[in-house]
Design a protein around this motif. Structure first.
Motif, PDB file in Angstrom:
ATOM      1  N   LEU A  95       0.837  -1.160   0.076  1.00  0.00           N
ATOM      2  CA  LEU A  95      -0.365  -0.063  -0.188  1.00  0.00           C
ATOM      3  C   LEU A  95       1.075   0.690   0.048  1.00  0.00           C
ATOM      4  CD1 LEU A  95      -2.693   1.343   0.040  1.00  0.00           C
ATOM      5  CD2 LEU A  95      -2.357   1.257   2.379  1.00  0.00           C
ATOM      6  N   GLU A  96       0.847   2.278  -1.260  1.00  0.00           N
ATOM      7  CA  GLU A  96       1.699   3.178  -1.373  1.00  0.00           C
ATOM      8  C   GLU A  96       1.221   4.644  -0.309  1.00  0.00           C
ATOM      9  OE1 GLU A  96       4.777   3.436  -3.031  1.00  0.00           O
ATOM     10  OE2 GLU A  96       4.506   2.144  -3.756  1.00  0.00           O
ATOM     11  N   GLU A  97       1.794   5.176   0.230  1.00  0.00           N
ATOM     12  CA  GLU A  97       1.875   6.465   0.807  1.00  0.00           C
ATOM     13  C   GLU A  97       0.265   6.692   0.847  1.00  0.00           C
ATOM     14  OE1 GLU A  97       3.971   7.613   3.809  1.00  0.00           O
ATOM     15  OE2 GLU A  97       1.748   8.401   4.423  1.00  0.00           O
ATOM     16  N   GLY A  98      -0.571   7.022   0.864  1.00  0.00           N
ATOM     17  CA  GLY A  98      -1.386   8.538  -0.007  1.00  0.00           C
ATOM     18  C   GLY A  98      -2.254   7.001  -1.208  1.00  0.00           C
ATOM     19  N   THR A  99      -2.200   6.797  -1.072  1.00  0.00           N
ATOM     20  CA  THR A  99      -3.033   5.706  -2.128  1.00  0.00           C
ATOM     21  C   THR A  99      -4.283   4.675  -1.632  1.00  0.00           C
ATOM     22  OG1 THR A  99      -1.928   3.425  -2.400  1.00  0.00           O
ATOM     23  CG2 THR A  99      -0.803   5.727  -3.463  1.00  0.00           C
ATOM     24  N   LEU A 100      -5.485   4.505  -2.799  1.00  0.00           N
ATOM     25  CA  LEU A 100      -6.135   3.389  -2.399  1.00  0.00           C
ATOM     26  C   LEU A 100      -5.950   1.884  -2.810  1.00  0.00           C
ATOM     27  CD1 LEU A 100     -10.214   3.614  -2.159  1.00  0.00           C
ATOM     28  CD2 LEU A 100      -8.834   1.973  -3.243  1.00  0.00           C
ATOM     29  N   CYS A 101      -5.700   1.218  -1.817  1.00  0.00           N
ATOM     30  CA  CYS A 101      -5.150   0.248  -2.661  1.00  0.00           C
ATOM     31  C   CYS A 101      -6.067  -1.030  -2.370  1.00  0.00           C
ATOM     32  CB  CYS A 101      -4.053  -1.109  -1.987  1.00  0.00           C
ATOM     33  SG  CYS A 101      -3.705  -2.519  -2.598  1.00  0.00           S
ATOM     34  N   ALA A 102      -7.001  -1.740  -3.325  1.00  0.00           N
ATOM     35  CA  ALA A 102      -8.583  -2.137  -3.108  1.00  0.00           C
ATOM     36  C   ALA A 102      -8.262  -4.003  -3.562  1.00  0.00           C
ATOM     37  CB  ALA A 102      -9.408  -2.192  -4.475  1.00  0.00           C
ATOM     38  N   ILE A 103      -8.660  -5.081  -2.718  1.00  0.00           N
ATOM     39  CA  ILE A 103      -8.357  -6.237  -2.621  1.00  0.00           C
ATOM     40  C   ILE A 103      -9.660  -6.890  -2.647  1.00  0.00           C
ATOM     41  CG2 ILE A 103      -7.735  -8.290  -1.792  1.00  0.00           C
ATOM     42  CD1 ILE A 103      -5.670  -6.894   0.252  1.00  0.00           C
ATOM     43  N   VAL A 104     -10.078  -7.423  -3.843  1.00  0.00           N
ATOM     44  CA  VAL A 104     -11.209  -7.977  -4.524  1.00  0.00           C
ATOM     45  C   VAL A 104     -11.398  -9.700  -4.255  1.00  0.00           C
ATOM     46  CG1 VAL A 104     -11.794  -6.628  -5.406  1.00  0.00           C
ATOM     47  CG2 VAL A 104     -11.055  -8.175  -6.966  1.00  0.00           C
ATOM     48  N   GLY A 105     -12.318 -10.520  -3.989  1.00  0.00           N
ATOM     49  CA  GLY A 105     -11.833 -11.412  -4.447  1.00  0.00           C
ATOM     50  C   GLY A 105     -13.084 -12.223  -3.853  1.00  0.00           C
ATOM     51  N   ALA A 106     -14.079 -13.601  -4.127  1.00  0.00           N
ATOM     52  CA  ALA A 106     -14.878 -14.463  -3.953  1.00  0.00           C
ATOM     53  C   ALA A 106     -14.567 -13.942  -2.502  1.00  0.00           C
ATOM     54  CB  ALA A 106     -15.106 -15.748  -4.619  1.00  0.00           C
ATOM     55  N   ASN A 107     -16.270 -14.216  -1.455  1.00  0.00           N
ATOM     56  CA  ASN A 107     -16.198 -15.113  -0.515  1.00  0.00           C
ATOM     57  C   ASN A 107     -15.862 -16.218   0.216  1.00  0.00           C
ATOM     58  OD1 ASN A 107     -17.976 -14.509   1.342  1.00  0.00           O
ATOM     59  ND2 ASN A 107     -19.808 -15.997   1.180  1.00  0.00           N
ATOM     60  N   GLY A 108     -14.688 -16.357   1.092  1.00  0.00           N
ATOM     61  CA  GLY A 108     -13.953 -16.820   1.668  1.00  0.00           C
ATOM     62  C   GLY A 108     -12.970 -17.205   1.317  1.00  0.00           C
ATOM     63  N   ALA A 109     -12.349 -16.236   1.143  1.00  0.00           N
ATOM     64  CA  ALA A 109     -10.570 -15.937  -0.836  1.00  0.00           C
ATOM     65  C   ALA A 109      -9.852 -15.941   0.893  1.00  0.00           C
ATOM     66  CB  ALA A 109     -11.093 -14.813  -1.651  1.00  0.00           C
ATOM     67  N   GLY A 110     -10.245 -15.387   1.642  1.00  0.00           N
ATOM     68  CA  GLY A 110      -9.190 -14.352   2.714  1.00  0.00           C
ATOM     69  C   GLY A 110      -9.903 -13.004   3.331  1.00  0.00           C
ATOM     70  N   LYS A 111     -10.071 -12.613   2.319  1.00  0.00           N
ATOM     71  CA  LYS A 111     -10.174 -11.132   2.665  1.00  0.00           C
ATOM     72  C   LYS A 111      -9.744 -10.594   4.079  1.00  0.00           C
ATOM     73  CE  LYS A 111     -13.793  -9.690  -0.192  1.00  0.00           C
ATOM     74  NZ  LYS A 111     -14.153 -11.785  -0.553  1.00  0.00           N
ATOM     75  N   THR A 112     -11.050 -10.947   5.177  1.00  0.00           N
ATOM     76  CA  THR A 112     -11.048 -10.937   5.958  1.00  0.00           C
ATOM     77  C   THR A 112     -10.039 -11.100   6.999  1.00  0.00           C
ATOM     78  OG1 THR A 112     -13.877 -10.595   5.791  1.00  0.00           O
ATOM     79  CG2 THR A 112     -12.325 -10.843   8.485  1.00  0.00           C
ATOM     80  N   THR A 113      -9.865 -12.454   6.965  1.00  0.00           N
ATOM     81  CA  THR A 113      -8.339 -13.169   7.803  1.00  0.00           C
ATOM     82  C   THR A 113      -7.183 -12.122   7.292  1.00  0.00           C
ATOM     83  OG1 THR A 113      -9.220 -15.396   7.177  1.00  0.00           O
ATOM     84  CG2 THR A 113      -6.864 -15.015   7.236  1.00  0.00           C
ATOM     85  N   LEU A 114      -6.998 -11.451   5.935  1.00  0.00           N
ATOM     86  CA  LEU A 114      -6.113 -10.661   5.742  1.00  0.00           C
ATOM     87  C   LEU A 114      -5.663  -9.885   6.377  1.00  0.00           C
ATOM     88  CD1 LEU A 114      -2.816  -9.985   3.783  1.00  0.00           C
ATOM     89  CD2 LEU A 114      -4.966  -9.180   2.325  1.00  0.00           C
ATOM     90  N   LEU A 115      -7.677  -8.653   6.577  1.00  0.00           N
ATOM     91  CA  LEU A 115      -7.401  -7.456   7.452  1.00  0.00           C
ATOM     92  C   LEU A 115      -6.916  -7.548   8.518  1.00  0.00           C
ATOM     93  CD1 LEU A 115      -9.639  -5.084   5.622  1.00  0.00           C
ATOM     94  CD2 LEU A 115      -7.928  -5.833   4.493  1.00  0.00           C
ATOM     95  N   MET A 116      -7.824  -8.866   9.398  1.00  0.00           N
ATOM     96  CA  MET A 116      -7.371  -9.259  10.536  1.00  0.00           C
ATOM     97  C   MET A 116      -6.046  -9.793  11.008  1.00  0.00           C
ATOM     98  SD  MET A 116     -10.579  -9.222  12.189  1.00  0.00           S
ATOM     99  CE  MET A 116     -11.022 -10.976  13.313  1.00  0.00           C
ATOM    100  N   ALA A 117      -5.214  -9.983  10.219  1.00  0.00           N
ATOM    101  CA  ALA A 117      -3.767 -10.495   9.923  1.00  0.00           C
ATOM    102  C   ALA A 117      -2.814  -8.929  10.750  1.00  0.00           C
ATOM    103  CB  ALA A 117      -3.322 -11.612   9.134  1.00  0.00           C
ATOM    104  N   LEU A 118      -3.305  -8.002   9.780  1.00  0.00           N
ATOM    105  CA  LEU A 118      -2.748  -7.472   9.499  1.00  0.00           C
ATOM    106  C   LEU A 118      -3.025  -6.700  10.475  1.00  0.00           C
ATOM    107  CD1 LEU A 118      -3.460  -6.133   5.551  1.00  0.00           C
ATOM    108  CD2 LEU A 118      -0.997  -7.185   6.778  1.00  0.00           C
TER     109      LEU A 118
END
Ligand code: ADP
Ligand code: MG
Length: 235
Positions: A27-50
Motif C-alpha cells: 500500500l503506497e502512501e496516500g493511495t487506495l489499494c483494493a483487494i477483491v475476491g469471492a466469499n471465502g477467499a481470505g480477505k477478512t483474514t488478511l485484514l485481521m492478520a494485518l
C-alpha cells in the motif's frame, strides 16, 4: 513513492487450516489499494492478520519503515494502522457519541478533540448522536464504524466490506466518503466484493483467490482484465 505498508510472504489461518498462503501486498502512501475476491477467499483474514487480530504464521509486515509483524493490535492502532471490521461491530447500547468517545479514547485528548469535526462531516451522525448505536440503520452504522476509525486519525485505514448489505444510495455515500478520505491523504486498504466500485476507485488492486494473490495491477488494468471481468464483473 515508498510503500507505507508492505506485506511479504504472509501466512495465516485458524487451527490447523492455513487460509493465507504467501501473500504479498503493498500500500503506497496516500493511495487506495483494493483487494477483491469471492466469499471465502481470505480477505477478512488478511485484514485481521494485518490488524494483529489473527496470528501471522510466517511473513513480514513493514509499516512506516518499521517491522510490525509481531506487534499486538493496540500497538498497531497507536501507530495509525486502524481496521474497520466486517459487520460494523460497535457498542449497540451506547449512543452514537459515546461510541465515538470510546474509539477516540485510543488516541487520547487529540482523539476527543476530533469528535465535533467528525460529527460535522457526518451530518446524519450529528442528528443521531444521542441515540443508541443499535437503533441506527445499516448504512448509518457503517458511517459510524468509519467515523470511529477516523477519530483515531489513521495513517492507514483498513476497510472490510464497507458497502456490504447497503442500499445503492448508501453505497454511493460510503464510496464518496472513502474517496474523500483518500483525498485528505489517508492511505486506504479496501476489501470489497463490489469489485466494480472498488476497482474504479483503486490506484492499485489485487485479486485474492483461495488465499493467494492471483492478479495485481492498477485499478484500471484489473477493471478491464479478461479474467477479472469474467469472474467478478459479471462480464
Ligand atoms: N474464525 C474462523 N475459524 C475458522 N475458519 C475461519 C474463520 N474465519 C474464517 N475462516 C475460514 O477462512 C476462509 C477465509 O475466510 P475469510 O477470510 O472470512 O474470507 P473472505 O473475507 O474473503 O470472505 C474461509 O474458508 C472461512 O471459512
Ligand atoms: Mg470477509
Amino acid at each position: 513513492m515508498s510503500a507505507l505498508l508492505s506485506v511479504t510472504g504472509l501466512r495465516a489461518g485458524y487451527g490447523n487450516v492455513e487460509v493465507l498462503h504467501d501473500v504479498n501486498v503493498e500500500l503506497e502512501e496516500g493511495t487506495l489499494c483494493a483487494i477483491v475476491g469471492a466469499n471465502g477467499a481470505g480477505k477478512t483474514t488478511l485484514l485481521m492478520a494485518l490488524a494483529g487480530l489473527v496470528p501471522k504464521r510466517a511473513g513480514r509486515v513493514i509499516f512506516d519503515g518499521n517491522d510490525v509483524t509481531r506487534l499486538p493490535s493496540h500497538e498497531l492502532v497507536r501507530r495509525g494502522l486502524v481496521l474497520v471490521p466486517e459487520g460494523r461491530r460497535m457498542l449497540p447500547q451506547m449512543t452514537v457519541e459515546e461510541n465515538l468517545q470510546v474509539a477516540a479514547a485510543a488516541a487520547g485528548a487529540p482523539g476527543f478533540a476530533r469528535i465535533p469535526g467528525l460529527l460535522d462531516r457526518f451530518p446524519i451522525l450529528q442528528q443521531r448522536r444521542a441515540l443508541p448505536a443499535g437503533s441506527l440503520s445499516g448504512g448509518e452504522q457503517q458511517l459510524l464504524a468509519i467515523a470511529r476509525a477516523l477519530a483515531i486519525a489513521p495513517r492507514a485505514l483498513l476497510l472490510d466490506e464497507p458497502s456490504m448489505g447497503l442500499a445503492p444510495k448508501l453505497v454511493d455515500e460510503i464510496f464518496a466518503i472513502i474517496a474523500a478520505e483518500r483525498a485528505r491523504g489517508t492511505s486506504i486498504l479496501l476489501v470489497e466484493q463490489n469489485a466494480r466500485r472498488a476497482l474504479a476507485l483503486a490506484d492499485r488492486a489485487y485479486v485474492l483467490e483461495r488465499g493467494r494473490v492471483v492478479l495485481s495491477g492498477t485499478g484500471a488494468e484489473l477493471a478491464t482484465h479478461r479474467d477479472v471481468v469474467a469472474a467478478y464483473l459479471g462480464g
